[in-house]
Design a protein around this motif. Structure first.
Motif, PDB file in Angstrom:
ATOM      1  N   PRO A 110     -56.944  48.364  28.185  1.00  0.00           N
ATOM      2  CA  PRO A 110     -56.842  49.139  29.431  1.00  0.00           C
ATOM      3  C   PRO A 110     -55.502  49.846  29.593  1.00  0.00           C
ATOM      4  CG  PRO A 110     -57.878  47.023  29.858  1.00  0.00           C
ATOM      5  CD  PRO A 110     -57.394  46.978  28.438  1.00  0.00           C
ATOM      6  N   SER A 111     -54.449  49.330  28.959  1.00  0.00           N
ATOM      7  CA  SER A 111     -53.130  49.974  29.049  1.00  0.00           C
ATOM      8  C   SER A 111     -52.932  51.068  28.001  1.00  0.00           C
ATOM      9  CB  SER A 111     -52.027  48.925  28.922  1.00  0.00           C
ATOM     10  OG  SER A 111     -52.198  48.151  27.763  1.00  0.00           O
ATOM     11  N   GLY A 112     -53.948  51.299  27.158  1.00  0.00           N
ATOM     12  CA  GLY A 112     -53.902  52.430  26.239  1.00  0.00           C
ATOM     13  C   GLY A 112     -53.469  52.124  24.821  1.00  0.00           C
ATOM     14  N   TYR A 113     -53.299  50.846  24.463  1.00  0.00           N
ATOM     15  CA  TYR A 113     -52.888  50.489  23.109  1.00  0.00           C
ATOM     16  C   TYR A 113     -54.114  50.280  22.219  1.00  0.00           C
ATOM     17  CZ  TYR A 113     -48.312  49.750  25.205  1.00  0.00           C
ATOM     18  OH  TYR A 113     -47.131  49.928  25.873  1.00  0.00           O
ATOM     19  N   THR A 114     -54.072  50.879  21.014  1.00  0.00           N
ATOM     20  CA  THR A 114     -55.186  50.778  20.067  1.00  0.00           C
ATOM     21  C   THR A 114     -54.872  49.727  19.015  1.00  0.00           C
ATOM     22  OG1 THR A 114     -55.744  53.107  20.385  1.00  0.00           O
ATOM     23  CG2 THR A 114     -56.589  52.042  18.404  1.00  0.00           C
ATOM     24  N   SER A 115     -55.864  48.882  18.690  1.00  0.00           N
ATOM     25  CA  SER A 115     -55.664  47.843  17.683  1.00  0.00           C
ATOM     26  C   SER A 115     -56.954  47.620  16.908  1.00  0.00           C
ATOM     27  CB  SER A 115     -55.210  46.530  18.343  1.00  0.00           C
ATOM     28  OG  SER A 115     -56.195  46.058  19.244  1.00  0.00           O
ATOM     29  N   ARG A 116     -56.813  46.945  15.774  1.00  0.00           N
ATOM     30  CA  ARG A 116     -57.957  46.645  14.915  1.00  0.00           C
ATOM     31  C   ARG A 116     -58.738  45.465  15.481  1.00  0.00           C
ATOM     32  NH1 ARG A 116     -58.751  47.763   9.447  1.00  0.00           N
ATOM     33  NH2 ARG A 116     -56.614  48.548   9.318  1.00  0.00           N
ATOM     34  N   LEU A 117     -60.047  45.620  15.601  1.00  0.00           N
ATOM     35  CA  LEU A 117     -60.902  44.503  15.979  1.00  0.00           C
ATOM     36  C   LEU A 117     -61.003  43.567  14.786  1.00  0.00           C
ATOM     37  CD1 LEU A 117     -62.740  43.358  18.216  1.00  0.00           C
ATOM     38  CD2 LEU A 117     -64.631  44.613  17.166  1.00  0.00           C
ATOM     39  N   THR A 118     -60.577  42.314  14.963  1.00  0.00           N
ATOM     40  CA  THR A 118     -60.410  41.420  13.817  1.00  0.00           C
ATOM     41  C   THR A 118     -61.303  40.198  13.960  1.00  0.00           C
ATOM     42  OG1 THR A 118     -58.094  42.129  13.673  1.00  0.00           O
ATOM     43  CG2 THR A 118     -58.731  40.207  12.394  1.00  0.00           C
ATOM     44  N   ASP A 119     -62.460  40.233  13.272  1.00  0.00           N
ATOM     45  CA  ASP A 119     -63.272  39.038  13.131  1.00  0.00           C
ATOM     46  C   ASP A 119     -62.860  38.328  11.844  1.00  0.00           C
ATOM     47  OD1 ASP A 119     -64.346  40.620  11.127  1.00  0.00           O
ATOM     48  OD2 ASP A 119     -66.292  40.888  12.102  1.00  0.00           O
ATOM     49  N   ARG A 120     -63.546  37.239  11.499  1.00  0.00           N
ATOM     50  CA  ARG A 120     -63.128  36.457  10.332  1.00  0.00           C
ATOM     51  C   ARG A 120     -63.246  37.269   9.045  1.00  0.00           C
ATOM     52  NH1 ARG A 120     -59.664  32.934   8.869  1.00  0.00           N
ATOM     53  NH2 ARG A 120     -60.070  31.944  10.912  1.00  0.00           N
ATOM     54  N   ALA A 121     -64.323  38.032   8.876  1.00  0.00           N
ATOM     55  CA  ALA A 121     -64.479  38.826   7.665  1.00  0.00           C
ATOM     56  C   ALA A 121     -63.389  39.887   7.560  1.00  0.00           C
ATOM     57  CB  ALA A 121     -65.868  39.475   7.637  1.00  0.00           C
ATOM     58  N   THR A 122     -63.069  40.530   8.675  1.00  0.00           N
ATOM     59  CA  THR A 122     -62.005  41.535   8.680  1.00  0.00           C
ATOM     60  C   THR A 122     -60.666  40.904   8.327  1.00  0.00           C
ATOM     61  OG1 THR A 122     -63.151  42.890  10.319  1.00  0.00           O
ATOM     62  CG2 THR A 122     -60.776  43.208  10.122  1.00  0.00           C
ATOM     63  N   LEU A 123     -60.397  39.709   8.856  1.00  0.00           N
ATOM     64  CA  LEU A 123     -59.138  39.028   8.558  1.00  0.00           C
ATOM     65  C   LEU A 123     -59.023  38.714   7.074  1.00  0.00           C
ATOM     66  CD1 LEU A 123     -56.549  37.813   9.801  1.00  0.00           C
ATOM     67  CD2 LEU A 123     -57.786  35.646   9.998  1.00  0.00           C
ATOM     68  N   GLU A 124     -60.123  38.330   6.456  1.00  0.00           N
ATOM     69  CA  GLU A 124     -60.090  38.015   5.023  1.00  0.00           C
ATOM     70  C   GLU A 124     -59.817  39.275   4.194  1.00  0.00           C
ATOM     71  OE1 GLU A 124     -63.771  36.012   4.310  1.00  0.00           O
ATOM     72  OE2 GLU A 124     -63.099  34.142   5.258  1.00  0.00           O
ATOM     73  N   ILE A 125     -60.403  40.405   4.584  1.00  0.00           N
ATOM     74  CA  ILE A 125     -60.112  41.668   3.901  1.00  0.00           C
ATOM     75  C   ILE A 125     -58.644  42.045   4.123  1.00  0.00           C
ATOM     76  CG2 ILE A 125     -60.636  44.139   3.861  1.00  0.00           C
ATOM     77  CD1 ILE A 125     -63.526  43.349   4.713  1.00  0.00           C
ATOM     78  N   PHE A 126     -58.202  41.889   5.345  1.00  0.00           N
ATOM     79  CA  PHE A 126     -56.821  42.178   5.728  1.00  0.00           C
ATOM     80  C   PHE A 126     -55.848  41.386   4.855  1.00  0.00           C
ATOM     81  CE2 PHE A 126     -53.139  41.493   8.455  1.00  0.00           C
ATOM     82  CZ  PHE A 126     -52.968  42.703   9.105  1.00  0.00           C
ATOM     83  N   GLN A 127     -56.101  40.089   4.696  1.00  0.00           N
ATOM     84  CA  GLN A 127     -55.232  39.247   3.879  1.00  0.00           C
ATOM     85  C   GLN A 127     -55.274  39.664   2.416  1.00  0.00           C
ATOM     86  OE1 GLN A 127     -57.072  35.523   5.292  1.00  0.00           O
ATOM     87  NE2 GLN A 127     -55.049  34.845   5.921  1.00  0.00           N
ATOM     88  N   MET A 128     -56.455  40.008   1.924  1.00  0.00           N
ATOM     89  CA  MET A 128     -56.598  40.411   0.527  1.00  0.00           C
ATOM     90  C   MET A 128     -55.748  41.644   0.226  1.00  0.00           C
ATOM     91  SD  MET A 128     -60.132  41.264  -1.516  1.00  0.00           S
ATOM     92  CE  MET A 128     -60.625  42.547  -0.359  1.00  0.00           C
TER      93      MET A 128
END
Length: 276
Positions: free
Chosen positions: A58-76
Motif C-alpha cells: 500500500p505504501s508503493g514498494y514493489t517486491s518479489r512474491l516468495t513462496d517456497r519454490a521461488t525461494l529455492e530458485i532464488f537460493q540456487m
C-alpha cells in the motif's frame, strides 16, 4: 569501511566492478561486497516453469512474491551461480574473497513477515505464505573476523529469521543494515541506472544530491520502481551513522571509483544528524 551493493539487473558490468574492488583491496581499503541477481533469477524461474510474481505494498514498494519454490530458485541463483562466479572473478584478480549468504553464520537476521498487505486491482489483500522479512541484526563479529583474516566477504540474500527460516530480504536494505553495523564511511548502491532521475527514463535529469530529510518527498515525486527501496535503504543508512550513500551506475567502466568520486545521486545526513 566501504560497503558496495551491486544490483542484479540487466547491463551490469561485473568485470569492471571486480576490477575496482581489486584495486581498492590492494590499496588497503576495507570492503564488504553485497550483490543481487534479480534478472538472472527471473530467467531461471521462467525456464523452470515457475515465473516470477511481484507485488506492491500500500505504501508503493514493489517486491518479489516468495513462496517456497521461488525461494529455492532464488537460493540456487543468488547463492550458487552469481555468488560463486563473483568470488571466482575476484580470486582471479588476487582478492581472497569468501562468498556467503545471509543465512550462513546468521550474518543477516531478523523477523519474518507473518502477513503482508498488497494492492491488487485497487484493493488491499493480505498474504500469509510469503517467505520475506527484514534484516535487523548483522553478525558484525563474524564479518570482522573474515576481514581481519584478509578475506573479502561477498554477501547475498537470503537472510535467516529468528525462528531459523530462510527468507527473502531486500539486498539494498540488507546492505544498509551492514553499513550501519560498521558505521561505514560510504555505502555505494549501484544498479543499471545512474541514480535518481527527475524525469525517468531521461538519464540527463539526474538529481545529484539529496539530504536525508528530502528522501521521502523525492521518493514520492520522482522515484520509479525499485528506486524507492534504494532510497529507503539510503535513508536507513544515513540515519544510522553512515557518512554518505551514493546511488550510482554499474554499467560502465570504473563504476565504484566513479561513485566514490560522487558521480550519481549523493545522499547525506541532515545537519542535525551530522551534528549528532
Amino acid at each position: 569501511m566501504i560497503i558496495v551493493k551491486v544490483g542484479g539487473g540487466e547491463g551490469i558490468n561485473y568485470d569492471a566492478v571486480c576490477d575496482d574492488i581489486a584495486q581498492l583491496w590492494r590499496e588497503g581499503q576495507q570492503l564488504i561486497f553485497v550483490h543481487g541477481g534479480s534478472h538472472r533469477t527471473n530467467q531461471v524461474a521462467e525456464a523452470l516453469g515457475h515465473p516470477p510474481q511481484f507485488v506492491t505494498s500500500p505504501s508503493g514498494y514493489t517486491s518479489r512474491l516468495t513462496d517456497r519454490a521461488t525461494l529455492e530458485i532464488f537460493q540456487m541463483v543468488y547463492c550458487g551461480q552469481i555468488n560463486k562466479t563473483l568470488v571466482e572473478r575476484l580470486q582471479r584478480r588476487g582478492v581472497n574473497a569468501v562468498g556467503l549468504s545471509g543465512i550462513d553464520g546468521r550474518i543477516w537476521q531478523g523477523p519474518r513477515k507473518k502477513v503482508i498487505k498488497v494492492v491488487e486491482n485497487g484493493r488491499i489483500r493480505v498474504l500469509r505464505s510469503n517467505l520475506t522479512g527484514k534484516v535487523t541484526q548483522v553478525n558484525h563479529s563474524l564479518l570482522q573476523n573474515l576481514l581481519h583474516a584478509g578475506c573479502l566477504p561477498v554477501l547475498t540474500p537470503p537472510a535467516i529469521s529468528f525462528d531459523g527460516e530462510a527468507m527473502n530480504v531486500d539486498g539494498d536494505r540488507a546492505a544498509a543494515a551492514t553499513a550501519a553495523a560498521f558505521r561505514a564511511d560510504e555505502l555505494l548502491i549501484l544498479s543499471n541506472v545512474p541514480g535518481v532521475l527527475r524525469q525517468f527514463p531521461d538519464e540527463n535529469s539526474l538529481i545529484s544530491q539529496i539530504s536525508a530529510d528530502q528522501i521521502e518527498c523525492v521518493s514520492k515525486e520522482f522515484a520509479e520502481g525499485r528506486m524507492r527501496i534504494k532510497l529507503l535503504g539510503a535513508r536507513e543508512a544515513v540515519t544510522s551513522g553512515v557518512r554518505r550513500v551514493v546511488l550510482g551506475d554499474a554499467r560502465g567502466r570504473q563504476p565504484i571509483l566513479r561513485a566514490l568520486d560522487g558521480l550519481g545521486t549523493v545522499i547525506i545526513p541532515t545537519q542535525a544528524e551530522e551534528a549528532a
